[in-house]
Each structure stands twice: as structure tokens, then as C-alpha cells.
Design an enzyme around this catalytic site. Sequence first.
Site, PDB file in Angstrom:
ATOM      1  N   HIS A  39      17.775  34.812 -12.141  1.00  0.00           N
ATOM      2  CA  HIS A  39      16.950  33.633 -12.395  1.00  0.00           C
ATOM      3  C   HIS A  39      15.488  34.007 -12.262  1.00  0.00           C
ATOM      4  CE1 HIS A  39      17.499  29.243 -12.940  1.00  0.00           C
ATOM      5  NE2 HIS A  39      16.208  29.233 -12.644  1.00  0.00           N
ATOM      6  N   ASP A  91      18.940  18.394  -9.274  1.00  0.00           N
ATOM      7  CA  ASP A  91      17.966  19.335  -9.856  1.00  0.00           C
ATOM      8  C   ASP A  91      17.683  18.962 -11.305  1.00  0.00           C
ATOM      9  OD1 ASP A  91      16.276  21.721  -9.858  1.00  0.00           O
ATOM     10  OD2 ASP A  91      17.734  22.502 -11.276  1.00  0.00           O
ATOM     11  N   ARG A  98       9.425  16.802 -12.563  1.00  0.00           N
ATOM     12  CA  ARG A  98       8.328  17.718 -12.192  1.00  0.00           C
ATOM     13  C   ARG A  98       7.619  18.237 -13.429  1.00  0.00           C
ATOM     14  NH1 ARG A  98      11.251  22.214  -9.669  1.00  0.00           N
ATOM     15  NH2 ARG A  98       9.235  23.229  -9.544  1.00  0.00           N
ATOM     16  N   SER A 158      14.941  24.404  -6.206  1.00  0.00           N
ATOM     17  CA  SER A 158      15.487  24.187  -7.546  1.00  0.00           C
ATOM     18  C   SER A 158      16.309  25.399  -7.975  1.00  0.00           C
ATOM     19  CB  SER A 158      14.317  23.941  -8.511  1.00  0.00           C
ATOM     20  OG  SER A 158      14.725  24.089  -9.847  1.00  0.00           O
TER      21      SER A 158
HETATM   22  N1  URA Z   1      13.215  27.688 -12.546  1.00  0.00           N
HETATM   23  C1  URA Z   1      13.904  26.677 -11.957  1.00  0.00           C
HETATM   24  O1  URA Z   1      15.105  26.560 -12.118  1.00  0.00           O
HETATM   25  N2  URA Z   1      13.222  25.810 -11.195  1.00  0.00           N
HETATM   26  C2  URA Z   1      11.901  25.901 -10.983  1.00  0.00           C
HETATM   27  O2  URA Z   1      11.363  25.086 -10.282  1.00  0.00           O
HETATM   28  C3  URA Z   1      11.184  26.962 -11.599  1.00  0.00           C
HETATM   29  C4  URA Z   1      11.880  27.839 -12.384  1.00  0.00           C
END
Ligand code: URA
Length: 433
Positions: A84, A163, A170, A185
Amino acid sequence: MIRVPEVIERKRDGGELADEEISELVLGYSRGDVPDYQMAAWCMAVFFRGLNGRETHALTDAMVRSGDTLDLGAALGRRVVDKHSTGGVGDKTSIAVAPIVAACGVPVGKMSGRGLAHSGGTLDKLESIPGMRVELSIDAFIEQVRDIGLAIVGQTDDLVPADKKIYALRDVTATVDINPLIASSIMSKKIATGAGAVVLDVKVGDGAHGKRTLDEGRVLGEQMIDLGRRAGLEVVCLLTDMDQPLGAAVGNALEIREAVDTIGGKGPPDFTELVVDACARLLALSDLEIDVEEGRRRTEAAIADGSATAAYERWIRAQGGDPDVSVLPAAPVVREVLAPRAGIVSRLGALAVGVAALELGGGRRTKEDEIDHAVGVVCHAKRGAAVGQGDVLAEVHARDEQSAERGTAAVLAAYELDDEVPREHGILLDVIS
Ligand code: URA
């Protein structure tokens, strides 16, 4: 029951929140009992006041508990790996890494996100592929990883729904760039899917959220490593350069083309370097029991012998998409951005290019905005390139002449030309684990 205005007020004034208060707020928002405007106000209070380690852990835990969880590793009887990124400009790394790792025999089950502010999102990029579905049921997700070794899905109403909602909020309320919200997140998605090991890619520089410095990147990386460890995950964190866009392509369908090129061994050097490094580390964290060097060798072999491309095609077809890049949407207007003088590219601002792609229609300004998958920017000249006057620096792919005009001016402004070669460094700035 918490009184939400009181919880917002305490955070606004710099106070601490109890675990139960954070949990009730997050679960209430996820169920629809707490409205968007209160959650947005809370996120803004967190933006200014932050969350301590305990509060960040409570937030992550509440997000995981907002939906079902699954244990992919146990379901497959294998160690599943995941990666990620914290979000960058031109960051299509997961789309290239996942099929290469799967081609090397290691299962990848990944939950991704959509675009956030000026940075694109893996799900939006994948949805530029005609027919591609990113919302799979939990059973279908597990089944696909079992059958073809790979699936990338979005947060759903079942998996980390909190999320899904907070992330979208956000994106349009200027509350992306704050470590505890980024860390929770990302790690809630990793914890909820039950991967055994994760490679994180923390972006550093102009195009990273909040223009994060290397030291700030280390702090975020350590926060995420801590959240992962508490949940029993092995985590390695790369800190990588986001001062200029990654690779050449910025924009959903354009990035899919570049990811496909890279999987086939014809990608831009900086992007290829990052992809190979991330794959090698994921293979070293897997149950293959090999080291990073051997991981690198197997990664390069999978790219060279076409097995990575075959894995990509299997994956896209399994999620309903057409892997043929000729069916990707293409923008009707393509304008070249020309060098106003001869020189060496000393700077190519990632944030400015990311905002230009967003303004072209490649990102969202409100939650309801539709994305234009065809538009974006291709940066042909990157930092250190020598160009002559009138050479093509970049291409702007636009929906119409007017936006092409604006986009061209914005991309030109992102370039700085100099007479000296800038001090160069590789894409990988540091690794922590
Ligand atoms: N990737 C995510 O999943 N969440 C974030 O807040 C930033 C990048």
C-alpha cells in the site's frame, strides 16, 4: 451514548478522547447515525490537533470493527502479501506489482482506495478498464485469490465501510494530509483482509500529502509499522521520492497503459526500479523462504518471460475487465507542452502536475463528482533530462480545447529548466522495518 459536538469540541481544543468515544463516533458514522458535517468537523479538529498513539490505535481498531474481517491467509492456507502507498502523483505501483508477485507464485489479496486530493487512486485507475469490477463480495474476493492468485478490491459495505466513508469525506474536505488519519486508513484495510505481510510505500516530497519530508515520512512509517505489529502483521516500509511524478503517466487510463508496459518490461526507469524493488521485498516476506536478491531475480524473470503479463490478463478478466489496452478510453484533445528554452530539467513539481490532472477532470472536487478516466498528463522529460528549445516536455490529454489550454499552462509552470545537472538520487530513499 456520546454527544458528538462535545467530542468534536474536546478534540478541537486539544484534548484527548477515550477509546470508546472514538469507537462510537466511527461506528455511528459508518451506520449513518452521525452525519457527514459532524465527521468532517471532527477530521478537521484532528487535522489541527492530531491523535496520540493510543487514539490512533483506537481509530484503526474501530475502522476494522465497522465491518466484517477476513483471514485470507487461513482461508488459503498460505501467507498472503499486500502492499500500500500513502498516495502520490502517477503512482500506479500496485497495478504492476500485484500481477508480477502473483506470477511468482505468491498470493496477493489487496484492498485499495480511490483518488485522494491531488493523488490518484488504484480503484479509479482500474475502473478506466471497460467492464472492470472493483466491488467484490468477501466470498468472491477469497475465491478469486484462491483461483488465480490475485484480487484487488475496494472497501465495501462489508469490509472496512468506515474507511470507505471517511476516505471519501477527507478527499473533499482538505483533511487528507494528517498522519493518524492516513495511518489508520491504510492499516485498517490491511488488518481487515488478513494479509500476513505488507510492504508500505511512504511517499516523500512535493507531491506527497502534506509535502512530507524524509523525517516526517519515517514518523508515519513507524506509526504504521506499530499498528501492523499490534495486529500481528510483518511490515516493511519504503520511503520513496515523490518530488516529481512517478514514471511518465498521470491520469487513470494513461497510468493503466504505463503499468501494462512496465509489467511487460517496457516501463520508465524510475517506475520500473520501484516496482522491482517492491516485488522483491514482497517475495522475501512471503512463504517462499527466499531473500530480497532472489526475489529480485524472480521478479525480473517473470517480467522477461511474459508470465507477469499473463497474470495481469487473467486478473483483469477475472474481475470482468478487458485487458487489451486498445479499449482504454482516450482523450479527444492531446496538446504538447514545449520547452521554452534549451536546458536541463532541474525540477518537475509533482503537486502541480497532480493538480493539473485533477483539474482536467481526472479527480474529484465533491464526493459526487464523476471522474474522466481518459484525461491526464504524460511527462516525457523528467528531472535531469537535457532538452532543446521547442522539444516536447509533456503531453496534456484533455476533454476539450479550453481545458487543454489551461492544462498546458499548468504543466509548463511545473517545469524548471536550468543549465546545470541537478544532484540525482534513486527513487528509494530509505527502508525501515
Ligand atoms: N491511502 C489510503 O488508503 N488512505 C490514506 O489516507 C492515504 C492513502
